[in-house]
Design an enzyme around this catalytic site. Sequence first.
Site, PDB file in Angstrom:
ATOM      1  N   TYR A  50      17.033  29.314   9.842  1.00  0.00           N
ATOM      2  CA  TYR A  50      15.837  30.051  10.297  1.00  0.00           C
ATOM      3  C   TYR A  50      15.678  29.940  11.805  1.00  0.00           C
ATOM      4  O   TYR A  50      15.822  28.858  12.378  1.00  0.00           O
ATOM      5  CB  TYR A  50      14.589  29.479   9.626  1.00  0.00           C
ATOM      6  CG  TYR A  50      14.461  29.839   8.158  1.00  0.00           C
ATOM      7  CD1 TYR A  50      14.348  31.166   7.760  1.00  0.00           C
ATOM      8  CD2 TYR A  50      14.432  28.853   7.192  1.00  0.00           C
ATOM      9  CE1 TYR A  50      14.212  31.497   6.413  1.00  0.00           C
ATOM     10  CE2 TYR A  50      14.298  29.166   5.845  1.00  0.00           C
ATOM     11  CZ  TYR A  50      14.187  30.494   5.460  1.00  0.00           C
ATOM     12  OH  TYR A  50      14.047  30.807   4.143  1.00  0.00           O
ATOM     13  N   LYS A  56       0.846  -1.200   0.000  1.00  0.00           N
ATOM     14  CA  LYS A  56       0.000   0.000   0.000  1.00  0.00           C
ATOM     15  C   LYS A  56       0.880   1.249   0.000  1.00  0.00           C
ATOM     16  O   LYS A  56       2.081   1.163   0.269  1.00  0.00           O
ATOM     17  CB  LYS A  56      -0.930  -0.019   1.216  1.00  0.00           C
ATOM     18  CG  LYS A  56      -0.199   0.008   2.546  1.00  0.00           C
ATOM     19  CD  LYS A  56      -1.172  -0.213   3.703  1.00  0.00           C
ATOM     20  CE  LYS A  56      -0.429  -0.239   5.021  1.00  0.00           C
ATOM     21  NZ  LYS A  56      -1.310  -0.637   6.127  1.00  0.00           N
TER      22      LYS A  56
HETATM   23  C1  LIG Z   1      -0.579  -1.723   6.683  1.00  0.00           C
HETATM   24  C2  LIG Z   1      -1.187  -2.990   7.140  1.00  0.00           C
HETATM   25  C3  LIG Z   1      -0.388  -4.088   7.457  1.00  0.00           C
HETATM   26  C4  LIG Z   1       1.125  -4.033   7.445  1.00  0.00           C
HETATM   27  O1  LIG Z   1       1.543  -3.416   8.642  1.00  0.00           O
HETATM   28  P1  LIG Z   1       3.099  -3.348   8.986  1.00  0.00           P
HETATM   29  O2  LIG Z   1       3.130  -2.827  10.381  1.00  0.00           O
HETATM   30  O3  LIG Z   1       3.697  -2.387   8.033  1.00  0.00           O
HETATM   31  O4  LIG Z   1       3.618  -4.715   8.831  1.00  0.00           O
HETATM   32  C5  LIG Z   1      -0.999  -5.272   7.804  1.00  0.00           C
HETATM   33  N1  LIG Z   1      -2.359  -5.356   7.855  1.00  0.00           N
HETATM   34  C6  LIG Z   1      -3.162  -4.320   7.588  1.00  0.00           C
HETATM   35  C7  LIG Z   1      -4.627  -4.486   7.687  1.00  0.00           C
HETATM   36  C8  LIG Z   1      -2.609  -3.096   7.230  1.00  0.00           C
HETATM   37  O5  LIG Z   1      -3.417  -2.069   6.961  1.00  0.00           O
END
Ligand SMILES: *Cc1c(COP(=O)(O)O)cnc(C)c1O
Length: 374
Positions: free
Chosen positions: A267, A35
Amino acid sequence: MPRPILATVHADALRHNLQRARERAPDARVWAVVKANAYGHGIERCFDALRSADGFALLDLEEAQRIRALDWRGPVLLLEGVFEPRDLELCSRLHLWHTVHCSEQIDWLAAHKTHQPHRVFLKLNSGMNRLGFTPAAFRAAWARLNALPQVEEISLMTHFSDADGARGIAHQVAAFEAATADLPGERTLCNSAAILRHAATALRVEAGEQATERLSADWVRSGIATYGSAPDHPQRTAADWGLQPAMTLSSRVIAVQQLQAGDTVGYGSTFTAEAPMRIGVVACGYADGYPRHAPTGTPVLVDGVRTRVVGRVSMDMVMVDLSGLDAAGSGSEVVLWGRSAHGAVLPVDEVAAAAGTISYELLCAVAARVPFAA
Ligand SMILES: *Cc1c(COP(=O)(O)O)cnc(C)c1O
């Protein structure tokens, strides 16, 4: 010469990290979670290195189409399911498996016309209170899905809130077991933290043998671990887990300033030199995705040697301490996180911790203007 900032994805590290996840859950099939454009690494850039995964899990339908466009014929799972009824047409056409977490999604399925019955992952809210049916509503949801001609197979899913922390997962595993005990179907529970910390051993003690099998059988979901970052930093480091950074963000020193005692930097003049010192100006700023909240002291590598950020991060530049780095100057390699050409590694987890966030956020935030190495 183009501006010297560059992101590099390490295919060897992606392969290695996915293999590490497999070793921690040897009986499971592994979803590579891609994702958010593979946590900022780029789906197309990572695909070849991750094609030994058993499936790809993601959120956006657009990303699912991109995975299919790469000619991936295996499983693709939409982790949040569909967002509107017409998304189901794409699921039918591209053979996408999808999560079902609310009753509206079941209504949409019931009204969906398809010759291709779907595989769905019914999600239990086992305590995180984000997505999923409550334990009280779970069986009715399962029965509704099971009666639909549009549904071919129902798998069971939940997500942990504390797999990386002190509270752990036993209470959620118990809730999952109670809600799903006599339901058929494959299971998927573990994210990276649960794969690394719990899938192999701990649960045998916490929740009994059967739960262990449930946890490490069927499917696990490897996200951040795939990209070489420790889900439970700073308790454990990526090196502790045998993970390698899959992304390097690097740039170069573009100018040097010689400071006298009392001189300030950047800054807001948040840094004041206590003695004469040299600083380097680096072509990387918050418009590249480097965190503006990284304070003086945030680690950075110059020519492979660890030093620190000084002063405030600005839009296009950040200043670094060159004390003791007499050979460093304009053109020196700067690694904001990842691997130096000189061999040293700066874990993104340390940069994130200094900036008060987690690696996930930094990796996903690398800006569109940053070129990736071919
Ligand atoms: C993003 C996600 C994961 C992966 O999580 P990590 O902590 O990056 O391993 C697993 N399951 C779901 C439902 C997620 O949304």
